[in-house]
Every structure is written in structure tokens, then in C-alpha cells.
Design a protein around this motif. Structure first.
Motif, PDB file in Angstrom:
ATOM      1  N   VAL A 229      -3.253  -8.008   0.738  1.00  0.00           N
ATOM      2  CA  VAL A 229      -4.518  -7.302   0.475  1.00  0.00           C
ATOM      3  C   VAL A 229      -4.328  -5.808   0.703  1.00  0.00           C
ATOM      4  O   VAL A 229      -4.711  -4.985  -0.136  1.00  0.00           O
ATOM      5  CB  VAL A 229      -5.661  -7.860   1.351  1.00  0.00           C
ATOM      6  CG1 VAL A 229      -6.926  -7.037   1.168  1.00  0.00           C
ATOM      7  CG2 VAL A 229      -5.922  -9.332   1.029  1.00  0.00           C
ATOM      8  N   GLN A 230      -3.714  -5.442   1.807  1.00  0.00           N
ATOM      9  CA  GLN A 230      -3.489  -4.032   2.122  1.00  0.00           C
ATOM     10  C   GLN A 230      -2.588  -3.359   1.089  1.00  0.00           C
ATOM     11  O   GLN A 230      -2.844  -2.235   0.666  1.00  0.00           O
ATOM     12  CB  GLN A 230      -2.887  -3.891   3.517  1.00  0.00           C
ATOM     13  CG  GLN A 230      -2.723  -2.452   3.953  1.00  0.00           C
ATOM     14  CD  GLN A 230      -2.185  -2.348   5.372  1.00  0.00           C
ATOM     15  OE1 GLN A 230      -1.414  -3.186   5.814  1.00  0.00           O
ATOM     16  NE2 GLN A 230      -2.597  -1.320   6.071  1.00  0.00           N
ATOM     17  N   ALA A 231      -1.552  -4.051   0.644  1.00  0.00           N
ATOM     18  CA  ALA A 231      -0.634  -3.479  -0.351  1.00  0.00           C
ATOM     19  C   ALA A 231      -1.345  -3.205  -1.672  1.00  0.00           C
ATOM     20  O   ALA A 231      -1.118  -2.178  -2.301  1.00  0.00           O
ATOM     21  CB  ALA A 231       0.547  -4.421  -0.562  1.00  0.00           C
TER      22      ALA A 231
ATOM     23  N   GLU B  36      -4.686  -2.726  -1.992  1.00  0.00           N
ATOM     24  CA  GLU B  36      -5.646  -1.641  -1.720  1.00  0.00           C
ATOM     25  C   GLU B  36      -4.973  -0.280  -1.782  1.00  0.00           C
ATOM     26  O   GLU B  36      -5.566   0.695  -2.236  1.00  0.00           O
ATOM     27  CB  GLU B  36      -6.277  -1.826  -0.341  1.00  0.00           C
ATOM     28  CG  GLU B  36      -7.285  -2.934  -0.269  1.00  0.00           C
ATOM     29  CD  GLU B  36      -7.824  -3.170   1.128  1.00  0.00           C
ATOM     30  OE1 GLU B  36      -8.890  -3.780   1.219  1.00  0.00           O
ATOM     31  OE2 GLU B  36      -7.188  -2.779   2.128  1.00  0.00           O
ATOM     32  N   GLN B  37      -3.724  -0.201  -1.350  1.00  0.00           N
ATOM     33  CA  GLN B  37      -3.002   1.070  -1.313  1.00  0.00           C
ATOM     34  C   GLN B  37      -2.200   1.339  -2.587  1.00  0.00           C
ATOM     35  O   GLN B  37      -1.527   2.362  -2.681  1.00  0.00           O
ATOM     36  CB  GLN B  37      -2.067   1.095  -0.096  1.00  0.00           C
ATOM     37  CG  GLN B  37      -2.802   1.050   1.211  1.00  0.00           C
ATOM     38  CD  GLN B  37      -1.875   0.912   2.408  1.00  0.00           C
ATOM     39  OE1 GLN B  37      -0.658   0.769   2.268  1.00  0.00           O
ATOM     40  NE2 GLN B  37      -2.451   0.951   3.593  1.00  0.00           N
TER      41      GLN B  37
ATOM     42  N   GLN C  69       0.584   0.202  -3.681  1.00  0.00           N
ATOM     43  CA  GLN C  69       1.958   0.524  -3.310  1.00  0.00           C
ATOM     44  C   GLN C  69       2.927   0.259  -4.456  1.00  0.00           C
ATOM     45  O   GLN C  69       2.702  -0.627  -5.277  1.00  0.00           O
ATOM     46  CB  GLN C  69       2.355  -0.275  -2.071  1.00  0.00           C
ATOM     47  CG  GLN C  69       1.580   0.149  -0.838  1.00  0.00           C
ATOM     48  CD  GLN C  69       2.109  -0.490   0.425  1.00  0.00           C
ATOM     49  OE1 GLN C  69       3.012  -1.306   0.415  1.00  0.00           O
ATOM     50  NE2 GLN C  69       1.521  -0.105   1.539  1.00  0.00           N
TER      51      GLN C  69
ATOM     52  N   ALA D 187      -3.141 -10.825   4.793  1.00  0.00           N
ATOM     53  CA  ALA D 187      -3.649  -9.453   4.906  1.00  0.00           C
ATOM     54  C   ALA D 187      -2.654  -8.410   4.419  1.00  0.00           C
ATOM     55  O   ALA D 187      -3.053  -7.375   3.890  1.00  0.00           O
ATOM     56  CB  ALA D 187      -4.048  -9.165   6.349  1.00  0.00           C
ATOM     57  N   ALA D 188      -1.365  -8.667   4.560  1.00  0.00           N
ATOM     58  CA  ALA D 188      -0.353  -7.709   4.091  1.00  0.00           C
ATOM     59  C   ALA D 188      -0.459  -7.511   2.578  1.00  0.00           C
ATOM     60  O   ALA D 188      -0.313  -6.397   2.077  1.00  0.00           O
ATOM     61  CB  ALA D 188       1.045  -8.180   4.469  1.00  0.00           C
TER      62      ALA D 188
END
Length: 103
Positions: free
Chosen positions: A84-86, A88-89, A91, A81-82
Motif C-alpha cells: 500500500v505504501q509503495a 501511495e508513493q 515508487q 502495508a508495504a
């Protein structure tokens, strides 16, 4: 579903909602091996790569303009998930370089 919700609200006169595209992610696992693909995994020329031929661990972060647009993880473990979130954002590399580390 999210696209339909925004379209329905827009047709009803509510323009406050914005559609945010979903980042594609694919996960595969079998005993001793996992693969996670997130976002746009085509080579970009700015990629950051970790490859350990002895253990079979391979990690690639795909960047555009210094921002994360995709990631590919092959091996025994992945950041899940880390990652996926990175993506999505979007970063910057400085914030996601730790995703190349293999625990």
C-alpha cells in the motif's frame, strides 16, 4: 473526511492544505489464501509478474512510466502495508521489485 477538511479550510481562506486522493485497497483472506488489491490494477503494458502455478502464488505490479500505480497479490501470503505504501508513493520498479518475491 480528508476531502471535507481541505474543502472547509479552503472556504475559510486557508489554502495551505492539499487533498491527496486515497489509494483504494481491498483485502480478502480465508484459511491458506489471501488476496490484496491496491491502486489501479488494470493491465498497463509495463507490468511485472510472478506466477507460480504449483503453489497458486500470483503477483502483479502495475506500472506507468516506470512508477508503481497498482499491485495485485494472490496466494498464501502478501506484503500488506508495504505494498500500500509503495503504491501511495508511486515508487519506481527498482525499489519495489522485492514485492514480487514469495517468502
Amino acid at each position: 473526511a480528508a476531502m471535507g477538511e481541505v474543502a472547509g479550510a479552503s472556504m475559510a481562506g486557508d489554502t495551505s492544505l492539499q487533498y491527496k486522493p486515497i489509494v483504494p485497497a481491498t483485502y480478502f483472506a480465508c484459511p491458506g489464501f489471501t488476496m490484496l488489491s491496491v491502486g489501479d490494477v488494470r493491465k498497463s503494458g509495463e507490468d511485472a509478474v510472478y506466477n507460480n502455478e504449483t503453489t497458486g502464488d500470483y503477483r502483479r505490479l502495475m506500472l506507468q512510466g516506470g512508477k508503481l500505480v497498482g499491485a495485485l497479490f494472490v496466494g498464501a501470503k502478501n506484503p500488506g502495508a508495504a505494498a500500500v505504501q509503495a503504491v501511495e508513493q508511486n515508487q519506481p520498479l527498482a525499489k519495489v521489485a522485492h514485492l514480487l518475491a514469495v517468502e
